[in-house]
Design an enzyme around this catalytic site. Structure first.
Site, short mmCIF file in Angstrom:
data_model
loop_
_atom_site.label_atom_id
_atom_site.label_comp_id
_atom_site.label_asym_id
_atom_site.label_seq_id
_atom_site.Cartn_x
_atom_site.Cartn_y
_atom_site.Cartn_z
N ASP A 105 0.85 -1.20 0.00
CA ASP A 105 0.00 0.00 0.00
C ASP A 105 0.89 1.25 0.00
O ASP A 105 1.85 1.35 0.78
CB ASP A 105 -0.90 0.00 1.22
N ASN A 144 -2.42 12.75 -4.54
CA ASN A 144 -3.55 13.20 -5.35
C ASN A 144 -3.91 14.66 -5.04
O ASN A 144 -4.19 15.45 -5.95
CB ASN A 144 -4.78 12.30 -5.11
N GLU A 185 -4.80 2.33 -4.31
CA GLU A 185 -3.33 2.31 -4.25
C GLU A 185 -2.80 1.01 -3.64
O GLU A 185 -1.65 0.94 -3.22
CB GLU A 185 -2.82 3.51 -3.43
#
Length: 326
Positions: A203, A211, A246
């Protein structure tokens, strides 16, 4: 007729050498809109257009007589309501109580519009050739070759669709569906052969910040680059997949707990030291788990997820095996 064949998910008819129907299953009757007494005893030409009748007599029956089988024969059948349905037909001829019987299996084809248009064009060409007797045989040979080519293209298209259904659209690596199938396969192999395997759940740390800071297109670019890095770092038999967002997962065949943790730590360093196109630095947290006799498809994932959560709690950019916390 056996009950399983009667209720089979594909269409089935049994015919004699003259083409008259001896038996029929429920799936075929449902597709074609007939009752059983409307089909048994009738010639199979009942369901065929004029062009397809010609195909049956010039290709199907000669081939079945010569080889006792026909495979992947493309044919259109006409329902009781007049609708044309495309099928792939497989057939086998055998002797039963001294009489020749031909069993025919029908599988419906799902066609794209362009293929249907091209095949209709071929059928029109065939009809014209049929009307012109002097050129019929020459034209039919060309049509048969083109139909065979189209059938091969359809089969190739189906294989490509299967590949696409197993591929993550953004990163072009395996997706969750493919991962589930691979996990089931490795569990089955463990049960039969005792072949140990491990999982790594990966992860991205603080991906939301990526983002928020650089935008979602930049975030997508990071996911694509990370997918390539994970694939590059793993061995040829390891399976890298994107679970979603992700989060990535890696199946490590023939890998015990100690080896899995070493590979995880190696990935931490590779990600941290990589040259990222959009951002200056990226790290990942990794949870590892190794399948055991008491595990299931669900528990091994839960174990890897718990180990990943602990890696996040420990400051991120690290790897934890479930055995360290279990």
């Amino acid at each position: 007729m056996e009950e399983r064949l009667k209720e089979a998910p594909c269409g089935f008819i049994s015919i004699d050498e003259n083409g008259c129907v001896l038996e029929v299953n429920n799936r075929f009757l449902t597709w074609m809109g007939y009752e059983e007494d409307e089909v048994v005893g009738k010639h199979m030409e009942t369901f065929l257009t004029r062009v397809n009748r010609m195909f049956i007599h010039t290709y199907f029956f000669p081939t079945i007589q010569l080889h006792n089988s026909v495979e992947e024969f493309y044919i259109n059948l006409t329902t009781a309501a007049g609708e044309s349905i495309p099928f792939l037909l497989n057939a086998r001829r055998y002797m039963q109580e001294g009489l020749a019987v031909i069993d025919c299996m029908f599988i419906q084809m799902k066609q794209r519009i362009d293929y249907e248009l091209e095949l209709r064009s071929l059928q029109k060409t065939t009809e014209k050739a049929y009307q012109d007797r002097e050129e019929a045989f020459v034209q039919l040979e060309k049509v048969y070759a083109e139909i065979a080519r189209k059938q091969n293209e359809i089969l190739e298209m189906n294989n490509e669709l299967l590949k696409l259904s197993n591929t993550d659209k953004l990163t072009n690596i395996s997706n969750r569906r493919f991962f589930q199938e691979e996990l089931e396969r490795h569990i089955d192999r463990y049960t039969k052969e005792g072949s140990v395997f491990s999982l790594l759940m990966v992860d991205i740390d603080h991906f939301k910040k990526v983002n928020d800071t650089y935008g979602h297109l930049a975030g997508d670019s990071v996911l694509v680059q990370l997918a390539g890095l994970l694939t590059q770092e793993m061995g040829p038999d390891d399976r890298v997949a994107r679970l979603g967002g992700e989060e990535f997962v890696i199946i490590l065949p023939e890998t015990n707990a100690e080896e899995a943790l070493k590979l995880a730590v190696k990935l931490n360093k590779a990600v941290e030291n990589a040259n990222w196109e959009i951002i200056d630095r990226l790290t990942v947290s990794i949870g590892a788990s190794t399948f055991s006799e008491s595990d299931t498809e669900v528990t091994i994932l839960n174990c890897a997820d718990l180990a990943l959560y602990r890696a996040k709690e420990n400051g991120r950019n690290c790897s934890i095996h479930y055995q360290e916390i279990g």
